[in-house]
Design a protein around this motif. Structure first.
Motif, PDB file in Angstrom:
ATOM      1  N   HIS A 136      71.360 -88.080  48.940  1.00 40.22           N
ATOM      2  CA  HIS A 136      71.924 -87.525  48.230  1.00 40.22           C
ATOM      3  C   HIS A 136      73.073 -86.509  48.503  1.00 40.22           C
ATOM      4  N   GLY A 137      73.322 -86.559  50.016  1.00 41.90           N
ATOM      5  CA  GLY A 137      74.200 -85.685  50.607  1.00 41.90           C
ATOM      6  C   GLY A 137      74.013 -84.224  50.936  1.00 41.90           C
ATOM      7  N   ALA A 179      65.834 -78.555  48.407  1.00 38.68           N
ATOM      8  CA  ALA A 179      64.433 -78.815  48.025  1.00 38.68           C
ATOM      9  C   ALA A 179      64.423 -79.785  47.038  1.00 38.68           C
ATOM     10  N   ALA A 180      65.250 -79.937  46.135  1.00 39.33           N
ATOM     11  CA  ALA A 180      65.329 -80.905  45.181  1.00 39.33           C
ATOM     12  C   ALA A 180      65.737 -82.422  45.710  1.00 39.33           C
ATOM     13  N   THR A 188      63.264 -87.610  47.518  1.00 40.60           N
ATOM     14  CA  THR A 188      63.319 -88.684  48.296  1.00 40.60           C
ATOM     15  C   THR A 188      62.106 -88.942  48.917  1.00 40.60           C
ATOM     16  N   ARG A 189      61.099 -88.106  48.591  1.00 40.08           N
ATOM     17  CA  ARG A 189      59.600 -88.169  49.287  1.00 40.08           C
ATOM     18  C   ARG A 189      58.958 -89.583  48.702  1.00 40.08           C
ATOM     19  N   LEU A 207      62.215 -86.712  56.037  1.00 38.77           N
ATOM     20  CA  LEU A 207      62.556 -86.440  54.781  1.00 38.77           C
ATOM     21  C   LEU A 207      64.125 -85.819  54.306  1.00 38.77           C
ATOM     22  N   ALA A 208      64.502 -85.096  55.480  1.00 34.61           N
ATOM     23  CA  ALA A 208      65.736 -84.433  55.520  1.00 34.61           C
ATOM     24  C   ALA A 208      66.694 -85.322  55.625  1.00 34.61           C
ATOM     25  N   ARG A 209      66.589 -86.222  56.465  1.00 34.14           N
ATOM     26  CA  ARG A 209      67.680 -87.266  57.208  1.00 34.14           C
ATOM     27  C   ARG A 209      67.834 -88.107  55.866  1.00 34.14           C
TER      28      ARG A 209
END
Length: 238
Positions: free
Chosen positions: A174-175, A179-180, A185-186, A166-168
């Motif tokens: 979104h750069g 958290a947002a 992206t989830r 998710l972070a990648r």
């Protein structure tokens, strides 16, 4: 290992955000192989259906549209272009509207069969000639190791924790991985994986497939881990 000595197929599967596209492209560059992004083929098919006004809920119409898809895949890892009917859609197929709709094509079994047939043809072309001059190809997707190319010389399942994936993807889109951005992206990551899991298994390695967990690796480290798998597999083959 000299790229010129190879006539090799490397199959890489994995869930969204595992890094398989970036890793596969770099592995292909390092080995002098072609690069086939099969996920882009599903995205191109989705773009074509939307462009042609095909209702994605109509499974038969989607399958018919995919069978007539005028698709050209560029397999240069430095320039993996996608053209449909002569139109360059390389950037268009990455739009959110495509990401939100692509599962309708990816879970259509008749559409999958047609795109799988084209993927096997592209892989076979690179084995004998094609862009790579017969050196081979790195093909990545969801079912390459199990359905499209189960006889590949090297088969890898590239995975990572959900948090890392998710972070990648959040940073990619979104750069940032705040958290947002992760929340936004989830759906693209978790829902897409859940949808695709109804028709293909890409979360657990099949027999003979080597798992590379990239949760705690950066891109160069993941590339090297996959290259190490390739080296071992080709050494055993020789």
């Amino acid at each position: 290992m000299e790229a010129g000595e190879l006539s090799t197929v490397v199959a890489v599967d994995g869930p969204s955000g595992s890094g398989k596209s970036s890793v596969s492209k770099e592995v292909a560059r390092r080995l002098g192989l072609a690069y086939l992004d099969t996920g882009a083929m599903y995205r191109a098919a989705t773009w074509w259906c939307l462009d042609q006004g095909v209702p994605l809920a109509d499974a038969r119409a989607v399958a018919d549209a995919v069978r007539g898809l005028p698709l050209e895949m560029g397999v240069d890892p430095d320039d993996p272009t996608v053209r449909v009917g002569g139109t360059d859609v390389t950037a268009d197929i990455r739009e959110t509207r495509i990401s939100a709709a692509v599962s309708a094509v990816a879970t259509n079994l008749d559409a999958r069969a047609e795109l799988g047939r084209r993927q096997r043809a592209a892989i076979d072309a690179e084995r004998t000639a094609g862009w790579s001059g017969g050196r081979g190809v790195v093909a990545e997707g969801r079912d390459i190791t199990t359905v499209v190319a189960p006889d590949a010389d090297v088969r890898v399942l590239l995975t990572a924790s959900e948090e890392a994936r998710l972070a990648r993807r959040a940073r990619e889109l979104h750069g940032t991985a705040d958290a947002a951005a992760v929340a936004a992206t989830r759906d693209q990551v978790v829902r897409r994986d859940a949808d695709d899991s109804t028709v293909v298994q890409f979360q657990v390695a099949a027999d003979g497939v080597v798992t590379v967990d990239s949760s705690h690796l950066d891109l160069p480290g993941t590339v090297q881990a996959v290259l190490d798998v390739v080296q071992r597999a080709l050494a055993a083959r020789r």
